[in-house]
Design a protein around this motif. Structure first.
Motif, short mmCIF file in Angstrom:
data_model
loop_
_atom_site.label_atom_id
_atom_site.label_comp_id
_atom_site.label_asym_id
_atom_site.label_seq_id
_atom_site.Cartn_x
_atom_site.Cartn_y
_atom_site.Cartn_z
N ARG A 229 4.13 146.60 52.84
CA ARG A 229 4.98 145.44 52.51
C ARG A 229 4.20 144.29 51.87
N SER A 230 3.15 143.85 52.51
CA SER A 230 2.41 142.68 52.01
C SER A 230 1.76 142.97 50.66
N LYS A 231 1.26 144.18 50.50
CA LYS A 231 0.61 144.55 49.23
C LYS A 231 1.63 144.60 48.09
N TYR B 44 3.05 152.53 41.85
CA TYR B 44 1.80 152.05 41.26
C TYR B 44 0.73 151.85 42.31
N TYR B 45 1.10 151.31 43.45
CA TYR B 45 0.08 151.08 44.48
C TYR B 45 -0.45 152.41 45.03
N LEU B 46 0.43 153.36 45.28
CA LEU B 46 0.00 154.66 45.81
C LEU B 46 -0.92 155.37 44.83
N ALA C 52 -2.97 148.03 40.25
CA ALA C 52 -1.55 148.37 40.24
C ALA C 52 -0.76 147.35 39.44
N ALA C 53 -1.08 146.08 39.61
CA ALA C 53 -0.38 145.02 38.88
C ALA C 53 -0.63 145.13 37.38
N LYS C 54 -1.86 145.42 37.00
CA LYS C 54 -2.19 145.55 35.57
C LYS C 54 -1.49 146.77 34.97
N ALA C 55 -1.46 147.88 35.70
CA ALA C 55 -0.80 149.08 35.19
C ALA C 55 0.69 148.85 35.06
N ALA C 56 1.30 148.21 36.05
CA ALA C 56 2.73 147.93 36.00
C ALA C 56 3.06 146.96 34.87
N THR D 217 -0.98 157.63 29.16
CA THR D 217 0.22 157.62 29.99
C THR D 217 -0.05 157.83 31.47
N GLN D 218 -1.30 158.04 31.86
CA GLN D 218 -1.58 158.35 33.27
C GLN D 218 -1.20 157.19 34.19
N ASP D 219 -1.26 155.96 33.68
CA ASP D 219 -0.91 154.81 34.51
C ASP D 219 0.55 154.38 34.32
N GLN D 220 1.25 155.01 33.39
CA GLN D 220 2.61 154.57 33.08
C GLN D 220 3.67 155.26 33.91
N TYR D 221 3.39 156.46 34.36
CA TYR D 221 4.37 157.20 35.16
C TYR D 221 3.69 157.71 36.44
N PRO D 222 3.28 156.81 37.32
CA PRO D 222 2.54 157.21 38.52
C PRO D 222 3.43 157.89 39.55
N GLN D 223 2.79 158.73 40.36
CA GLN D 223 3.47 159.41 41.46
C GLN D 223 4.70 160.21 40.97
N SER D 224 4.58 160.78 39.76
CA SER D 224 5.66 161.59 39.23
C SER D 224 5.34 163.08 39.25
N LEU D 225 4.05 163.40 39.42
CA LEU D 225 3.62 164.79 39.35
C LEU D 225 3.01 165.22 40.68
N SER D 226 3.58 166.27 41.26
CA SER D 226 3.08 166.79 42.53
C SER D 226 1.94 167.78 42.32
#
Length: 235
Positions: free
Chosen positions: A12-14, A43-45, A53-57, A195-204
């Motif tokens: 939450r805080s992050k 982004y954080y994960l 994470a902020a820069k990537a987002a 694109t590695q930072d543009q679509y995070p946590q999309s690939l298992s």
């Protein structure tokens, strides 16, 4: 699949810090109704750092603004030969057909509407040299494939409350090493890095099936070109 509610509560805080930094970096593009906790959570994960994470987002907001992606729902227009986007249709028209005339070079699907996406690639029907020469860098449609996948996964995640990702299956049956085209591989790796930072946590995971021994050497070469986080997805 992990529960989104628990992940948001844990970080939450992050997430609040990331949202504030993104708002500071992109005051005109940041929209809290669209770029919410789930959006920032991915982004954080992926980055494991508030600043990264902020820069990537922030960078992704610019990317989406340039292509008006927040205003376009492409879930009903999946990548394929019949896609309305001309660059995507051109890409799929270049792929080789099987013996029955079916275009099976790349298939994007979601068999279970409450699960993730599957991208199946028949590697012997992806003419690397032809794609490199016929499709310009400006026409390269990888972003559309990733955006379609992102929108589908985001929808399922919100519907189920579970962080949902997709998988890729690379089928190397009948693939010949002579089909390797280094300029094409380099282009793919460059796009992967962008694109590695543009679509995070999309690939298992990425599954390589029917891969002959020679392909293992090719993979060792590719490992030096593609992002480390992507290499770790190979199963």
């Amino acid at each position: 699949r992990l529960a989104v509610r628990d992940l948001i509560r844990k970080h939450r805080s992050k997430l609040d810090e990331i949202k504030q930094k993104v708002q500071d970096l992109q005051p005109k593009l940041y929209d809290p109704t669209k770029h919410d906790d789930l959006w920032m959570l991915r982004y954080y994960l992926s980055q494991k750092s508030i600043l990264k994470a902020a820069k990537a987002a922030s960078s992704f907001l610019e990317f989406r603004h340039e292509r008006q992606l927040d205003l376009t729902d492409i879930r009903g227009d999946p990548p394929g030969p019949q896609c309305s986007h001309p660059h995507v249709a051109k890409f799929f028209d270049c792929l080789d057909d099987d013996d029955e005339g079916n275009n099976d070079g790349m298939i994007l699907t979601m068999p279970d509407p409450l699960r993730g996406t599957i991208i199946f690639m028949r590697m012997c029907h992806i003419p690397q040299s032809k794609l490199q020469s016929v499709i310009s860098l400006e026409e390269w449609p990888l972003w559309y494939l990733l955006e379609w996948q992102f929108q589908m996964l985001d929808c399922v995640t919100r519907r189920t409350g579970r962080l949902t990702k997709g998988v890729r299956i690379l089928d190397f049956s009948e693939y010949r090493l002579s089909q390797n085209h280094r300029p094409f591989m380099t282009r793919c790796s460059e796009w992967g890095k962008q694109t590695q930072d543009q679509y995070p946590q999309s690939l298992s995971a990425v599954y390589m099936v029917n891969a002959p021994a020679l392909i293992q050497g090719t993979f060792q070469f590719l490992k030096n070109l593609i992002p480390k986080r992507f290499v770790e997805k190979f199963a």
